[in-house]
Design a protein around this motif. Structure first.
Motif, PDB file in Angstrom:
ATOM      1  N   SER B  85     -46.887  39.393  -4.358  1.00 57.48           N
ATOM      2  CA  SER B  85     -47.527  40.946  -5.213  1.00 57.48           C
ATOM      3  C   SER B  85     -46.392  42.108  -5.078  1.00 57.48           C
ATOM      4  N   LEU B  86     -45.586  41.996  -4.146  1.00 61.27           N
ATOM      5  CA  LEU B  86     -44.949  43.478  -3.843  1.00 61.27           C
ATOM      6  C   LEU B  86     -43.307  42.908  -4.548  1.00 61.27           C
ATOM      7  N   LEU B  87     -42.512  41.474  -4.659  1.00 60.30           N
ATOM      8  CA  LEU B  87     -41.957  40.823  -6.158  1.00 60.30           C
ATOM      9  C   LEU B  87     -41.995  41.346  -7.144  1.00 60.30           C
ATOM     10  N   LEU B  88     -43.775  41.107  -7.785  1.00 59.69           N
ATOM     11  CA  LEU B  88     -44.295  40.828  -9.377  1.00 59.69           C
ATOM     12  C   LEU B  88     -43.719  42.175  -8.920  1.00 59.69           C
ATOM     13  N   VAL B  89     -44.070  43.076  -8.357  1.00 64.89           N
ATOM     14  CA  VAL B  89     -44.120  44.795  -8.725  1.00 64.89           C
ATOM     15  C   VAL B  89     -42.814  45.551  -8.599  1.00 64.89           C
ATOM     16  N   LEU B  90     -42.187  44.727  -8.174  1.00 63.18           N
ATOM     17  CA  LEU B  90     -40.507  44.978  -7.939  1.00 63.18           C
ATOM     18  C   LEU B  90     -39.933  44.700  -8.912  1.00 63.18           C
ATOM     19  N   ALA B  91     -39.633  43.264  -9.657  1.00 60.45           N
ATOM     20  CA  ALA B  91     -39.684  42.940 -10.575  1.00 60.45           C
ATOM     21  C   ALA B  91     -39.793  43.381 -11.957  1.00 60.45           C
ATOM     22  N   TYR B  92     -41.192  43.751 -11.702  1.00 58.65           N
ATOM     23  CA  TYR B  92     -41.684  44.324 -13.205  1.00 58.65           C
ATOM     24  C   TYR B  92     -40.836  45.796 -13.558  1.00 58.65           C
ATOM     25  N   ARG B  93     -41.011  46.436 -11.918  1.00 61.00           N
ATOM     26  CA  ARG B  93     -39.661  47.793 -11.598  1.00 61.00           C
ATOM     27  C   ARG B  93     -38.554  47.423 -12.359  1.00 61.00           C
ATOM     28  N   ALA B  94     -37.447  46.181 -11.740  1.00 59.27           N
ATOM     29  CA  ALA B  94     -36.450  46.181 -12.163  1.00 59.27           C
ATOM     30  C   ALA B  94     -36.084  46.093 -13.477  1.00 59.27           C
ATOM     31  N   SER B  95     -36.771  45.485 -13.878  1.00 57.98           N
ATOM     32  CA  SER B  95     -36.799  45.011 -15.348  1.00 57.98           C
ATOM     33  C   SER B  95     -37.398  46.195 -15.909  1.00 57.98           C
ATOM     34  N   GLN B  96     -38.230  46.962 -15.545  1.00 60.06           N
ATOM     35  CA  GLN B  96     -38.215  48.747 -16.736  1.00 60.06           C
ATOM     36  C   GLN B  96     -37.332  49.200 -17.029  1.00 60.06           C
ATOM     37  N   VAL B  97     -36.787  49.159 -15.512  1.00 60.93           N
ATOM     38  CA  VAL B  97     -35.412  50.187 -15.425  1.00 60.93           C
ATOM     39  C   VAL B  97     -34.044  49.520 -15.446  1.00 60.93           C
ATOM     40  N   ASN B  98     -34.269  48.497 -15.481  1.00 67.72           N
ATOM     41  CA  ASN B  98     -32.883  48.238 -16.049  1.00 67.72           C
ATOM     42  C   ASN B  98     -32.813  47.675 -17.029  1.00 67.72           C
ATOM     43  N   GLY B  99     -33.690  47.164 -18.003  1.00 67.27           N
ATOM     44  CA  GLY B  99     -33.083  46.676 -18.758  1.00 67.27           C
ATOM     45  C   GLY B  99     -33.342  44.979 -19.274  1.00 67.27           C
ATOM     46  N   THR B 100     -33.416  44.522 -18.060  1.00 67.86           N
ATOM     47  CA  THR B 100     -33.059  42.717 -18.079  1.00 67.86           C
ATOM     48  C   THR B 100     -33.396  42.304 -16.282  1.00 67.86           C
ATOM     49  N   ASP B 101     -34.282  41.020 -16.435  1.00 71.40           N
ATOM     50  CA  ASP B 101     -34.429  40.254 -15.242  1.00 71.40           C
ATOM     51  C   ASP B 101     -33.312  39.548 -15.254  1.00 71.40           C
ATOM     52  N   ASN B 102     -32.554  39.322 -15.185  1.00 70.89           N
ATOM     53  CA  ASN B 102     -31.270  38.492 -15.122  1.00 70.89           C
ATOM     54  C   ASN B 102     -30.761  38.520 -13.658  1.00 70.89           C
ATOM     55  N   MET B 103     -30.847  37.980 -13.154  1.00 71.34           N
ATOM     56  CA  MET B 103     -29.919  38.388 -11.761  1.00 71.34           C
ATOM     57  C   MET B 103     -28.660  38.827 -11.890  1.00 71.34           C
ATOM     58  N   GLU B 104     -28.185  37.639 -12.674  1.00 73.30           N
ATOM     59  CA  GLU B 104     -26.683  37.936 -12.525  1.00 73.30           C
ATOM     60  C   GLU B 104     -26.667  38.801 -12.836  1.00 73.30           C
ATOM     61  N   GLN B 105     -26.864  39.910 -13.986  1.00 69.69           N
ATOM     62  CA  GLN B 105     -26.341  41.170 -14.491  1.00 69.69           C
ATOM     63  C   GLN B 105     -27.008  41.989 -13.673  1.00 69.69           C
ATOM     64  N   LEU B 106     -28.300  41.651 -12.285  1.00 71.73           N
ATOM     65  CA  LEU B 106     -28.309  43.209 -11.764  1.00 71.73           C
ATOM     66  C   LEU B 106     -27.448  43.190 -10.067  1.00 71.73           C
ATOM     67  N   ARG B 107     -26.273  43.463 -10.427  1.00 67.66           N
ATOM     68  CA  ARG B 107     -24.925  43.169  -9.358  1.00 67.66           C
ATOM     69  C   ARG B 107     -24.991  44.545  -8.502  1.00 67.66           C
ATOM     70  N   GLY B 108     -24.194  44.628  -7.620  1.00 68.99           N
ATOM     71  CA  GLY B 108     -23.724  46.187  -6.585  1.00 68.99           C
ATOM     72  C   GLY B 108     -22.916  46.857  -7.317  1.00 68.99           C
TER      73      GLY B 108
END
Lengths: 779, 112
Positions: B85-108
């Motif tokens: 459930s934590l991961l789900l909400v994290l994914a939800y937030r990450a894709s909301q904020v960053n506009g993508t859920d692709n890990m290759e684009q979510l880099r430092g």
């Protein structure tokens, strides 16, 4: 005694608070009190009837690590040096460091160093000694880098750290060897069982490792290169750490182990050679320096080499001279550093080419410098302590008691010449230091500041030290019986008695050597412009510094390249690497130990129903990969979960089945709530090679888990602990349901933390959702 | 039957890991869920299956199945629920904020 060692650490904790008032009162005043107290505590041990004192305080008895403090003559000498010079340096620093500096930091490092140094010289436990030893390296690093805005400071700090910590690790190796061989952690017990170590096949290794530790710390050739760069530290630090105390830790270590090691011929050969080479090289290089502190740094190197050489000689007179010179060196070198600090402070430069003729401007400082530098040079005058120890040095160089054959024989023949050579250069740089700074024509236009005499507070400490030089020179017997002889006896392991005289007659060989040094020294000093070009040939291009810089540069480049090679920011790549590593290690281990085994004797019955469930789960699990529809993926994930619940029913785990059903339902619901907000599952656009790699890794991992599961089922190494729970559930837990009793009773703490984890997860989820809402409201 | 279960656990791990190595967050979460299923089955298989009665003390029954793996799994099920459930909400937030859920684009960023 424990309190004496811990006192600096305790005060160091208070210093940050005290330093808040540094505008009203300089923090140094509080710090000065500490070494004074320690000095007073230990000075009462001085006396002809001194007996070693032993105090033991438990620390980690199970590891044989205790604060065992052993105060013998040698430790007493060092303890008094550390606290005595420490007090003078702390007082001097009050006037040297302006209140605008970060005094809090400085004095915390300073006190940590003092405490650790006391720990080094008092510890009888080798591992406690080692810990303190590394602490001195660490505080030295921090102090050299105190002016961390300067590039040179950072460079010097790193250099000293790398070299001394390298030596420290070697030392640790030697200590571990010795403590394993003798089965004790006490230095004294090691020495009493010295035959075990001396006859061990590891002895050459122990000797080399131990000496590496000592040589790096005491800046012996070729590890001396860190010391000149350490001169970037504030001058009080140079005077204290890099001349009087820390660099003598290596000397201390050699002296401490000398009763044991000196039985071996190689100890004599290695220590004497390195010592005498360092003496010559250091004094030769000192003449070339243009920075006042650079001269003193190389001079310290050469003096340390001289002490080291005498410890290597190992005769009674040499050991006596060594400990005597440790004391003398601290007095005259300490005061010279303070003089250099004063000159720097009052004129704004330490470049000897710009200095000169300062005698009229700084008369008191110049007077102090005369005594100190002439004492360093070993000029035969009855009120200079440096002359006495220098004469003992010549005496011991002439009377070596080594074998006449082989390397020892060659060394024995060469030592007197090298000793004279080193001393001639010592004489030259001493004169160079004094005359170059204080005599000649003043070049006031080149000085950043107009020179004038230092404030009285700054002069107090060097005056005390120079008084020490003179008093020891005039009345050597004052400290001989009650002090030096005890220290020398501790090093020799037997009683050493020597008398110190100024005059032995004209035909006394050491005196002839002293006069030779004097004559040649004067000639070389006066003609130095003629022979200075020799420095372009030796050391020329080949120097240890180049080697060090090259090594460090290359290391940095390599590690940067390697790190860049796998840390490219792609998390998928990291996961792949980690999984591949797990696979390789597990399979390799299984293959090497023959860990895989399969045993079909004790298996449960095979039923069609279970098989059908299993097949359904497999199909569903593979389906999650193949489908590109979000809802389908989530629903078939649910099928896997429900299938698992079904298996729990088959395998008589009612609690699990119930929990799994509920959790699976909630999870699927949660997925369905969230998925709407997530982007659609796209086509997998990765290349075929990545796909194959992923497939290999995942199949490999699955195969690994299967094999581990089968092997662990097939091999029973230990009796299962489950019967305990079966037998005691009712008596101890008071319940019929074993699983529940285990969870809430036997493993209650686990369950408690499980609840904590859930609580944290809930809070994190809440925070992630709420924070976003708040942000939206603000917008 | 243990062998089949071990193979089943292995297949669950395989599919889980394969999902985990994908780029999309939803697939990664499905992967972790599959891995935890596999782990539960793995623990259960390490004990002995179907020996004796369910682990609830009953008059006249001496032989029970092993209660210890069951207790461990019970803890694990709940924890993996929390993780999912934590991961789900994290994914939800990450894709909301960053506009993508692709890990290759979510880099430092490059300055780390």
């Amino acid at each position: 005694m424990l309190l004496a060692v811990l006192l600096p650490f305790i005060i160091a904790i208070i210093i940050p608070f005290v330093s808040k008032w540094k505008d009203k009162i300089h923090t140094g005043y509080f710090v000065t009190i500490v070494p004074v107290i320690i000095f007073i505590y230990f000075v009462r041990f001085i006396g002809s009837g001194f007996e070693p004192v032993m105090r033991e305080y438990s620390w980690i008895p199970s590891l044989n690590m205790n604060f065992a403090f052993h105060l013998d003559g040698l430790s007493l000498l060092f303890v008094l040096l550390i606290s005595g010079i420490g007090a003078l340096v702390a007082f001097y620093s009050i006037f040297y460091l302006h209140k605008s500096e970060q005094l809090g930091h400085f004095y915390v490092y300073f006190l940590i160093f003092m405490g650790s140094m006391l720990g080094v010289v008092l510890s009888d436990n080798v591992f406690v000694l080692y810990s303190f030893w590394e602490f001195t390296s660490l505080s030295s690093f921090l102090l050299i880098g105190f002016w961390n805005f300067k590039k040179e400071s950072r460079y010097g700090a790193l250099k000293s750290m790398l070299i001394t910590v390298f030596g420290g690790l070697s030392l640790l190796g030697a200590l571990v060897f010795m403590s394993v061989l003798t089965n004790t952690t006490s230095i004294r017990e090691m020495i009493s069982q010295q035959q075990l170590i001396l006859n061990s096949e590891f002895f050459p290794l122990i000797l080399v490792l131990l000496l590496l530790g000592a040589f790096t710390k005491s800046a012996q050739f070729p590890f001396h290169i860190w010391l000149p760069d350490a001169m970037e530290a504030p001058t009080p630090v140079s005077a204290y750490l890099h001349s009087a105390t820390m660099v003598k830790a290596g000397i201390y270590l050699v002296a401490r182990y000398s009763p044991m090691m000196s039985a071996n011929e190689w100890f004599f050969i290695i220590v004497s050679t390195f010592g005498i080479v360092t003496l010559c090289w250091g004094s030769y290089m000192a003449v070339r320096q243009t920075d006042l502190k650079g001269i003193l740094a190389f001079s310290t190197i050469s003096q340390l080499g001289m002490i080291m050489a005498m410890l290597g000689f190992g005769t009674d007179i040499a050991l006596f001279a060594a400990v005597f010179h440790i004391l003398n060196h601290a007095t005259f070198k300490g005061s010279l550093f303070m003089v250099a600090g004063i000159v720097d402070h009052e004129t704004g430069t330490r470049d000897i080419r710009k200095l000169g003729g300062l005698m009229t401007y700084l008369p008191i400082t110049a007077t102090l410098a005369v005594f100190a530098s002439f004492s360093m040079a070993g000029v035969p005058l009855p009120f200079l302590n440096g002359f006495y120890s220098k004469e003992f040095f010549f005496d011991s160089a002439l009377h070596l008691e080594a074998a006449n054959t082989g390397i020892s024989g060659v060394l024995q023949a060469a030592v007197p010449y090298l000793a004279v050579l080193g001393s001639i250069f010592t004489f030259v740089y001493s004169m160079y230091f004094f005359f170059g700074t204080f005599r000649g024509k003043a070049k006031l236009d080149q000085l950043p500041k107009k020179p004038h005499e230092a404030p009285i507070g700054m002069l107090v400490s060097p005056i005390v030290l120079v008084l020490g030089v003179i008093i020891i020179g005039l009345f050597p017997s004052l400290i001989n019986k009650p002090f030096i002889e005890h220290a020398a006896s501790a090093v020799a392991g037997t009683t050493v008695e020597k008398s110190i005289y100024f005059w032995h007659g004209f035909l006394y060989p050491p005196l002839i050597l002293s006069i030779t040094v004097l004559v040649f020294g004067v000639i070389l000093y006066l003609s130095r412009r003629v022979w200075m070009p020799v420095y372009n040939v030796v050391p020329g291009i080949l120097s240890m510094n180049k080697f060090y810089d090259g090594a460090v540069d290359r290391l940095e480049n390599y590690s940067f390249t390697i790190t860049k090679g796998y840390m490219n920011g792609s998390i998928g790549r990291y996961v792949r690497l980690i999984l591949a590593a797990i696979l390789i290690v597990t399979f390799a281990f299984m293959a090497m130990t023959g860990g895989f085994s399969i045993n079909t004797d004790n298996l449960a019955d095979f039923t069609i129903a279970e098989l059908l469930v299993a097949i359904t789960m497999v199909v569903a699990a593979i389906g999650t990969i193949l489908t590109n529809n979000r809802i389908t993926a989530i629903l078939i994930l649910g099928v896997v979960g429900y299938g698992l619940a079904m298996l729990f029913v088959f395998y008589r785990a009612p609690d699990l089945a119930l929990t799994q059903l509920i959790i699976e339902t909630v999870t699927v619901a949660l997925f369905l709530l969230v998925f709407y907000h997530l982007p659609k599952l796209g086509k997998k656009e990765e290349s075929a090679s990545t796909r194959v790699l992923n497939l290999i890794i995942s199949i490999g991992f699955g195969a690994m888990m299967t094999m581990v599961a089968i092997s662990s089922h097939s091999t029973k190494l230990f009796e299962s602990i489950s019967s305990y729970f079966v037998d005691n559930t009712y008596e101890l837990g008071g319940g019929d349901n074993m699983v529940n009793v285990i969870l809430v009773d036997f493993r209650g703490l686990d369950t408690f933390f499980e609840i904590v984890v859930l609580g944290i997860a809930a809070m994190a989820i809440y925070a992630m959702i709420r924070l976003r809402q708040d942000k939206k409201e603000e917008e | 039957m243990e062998l089949i279960m071990a193979v089943l656990a292995g297949i669950l791990f395989t599919t889980g890991i394969y999902n985990l190595l994908q780029k999309q967050l939803l697939r990664i979460i499905i992967g972790t869920a599959l891995i935890s299923h596999g782990a539960h089955l793995f623990i259960l298989t390490m004990g002995e299956l179907k020996r004796g009665a369910p682990p609830i003390l009953t008059e006249g029954i001496e032989n029970y199945t092993d209660p210890l793996p069951q207790a461990l799994i019970l803890t694990s099920i709940v924890i993996s629920f929390g993780v999912t459930s934590l991961l789900l909400v994290l994914a939800y937030r990450a894709s909301q904020v960053n506009g993508t859920d692709n890990m290759e684009q979510l880099r430092g960023n490059d300055y780390e």
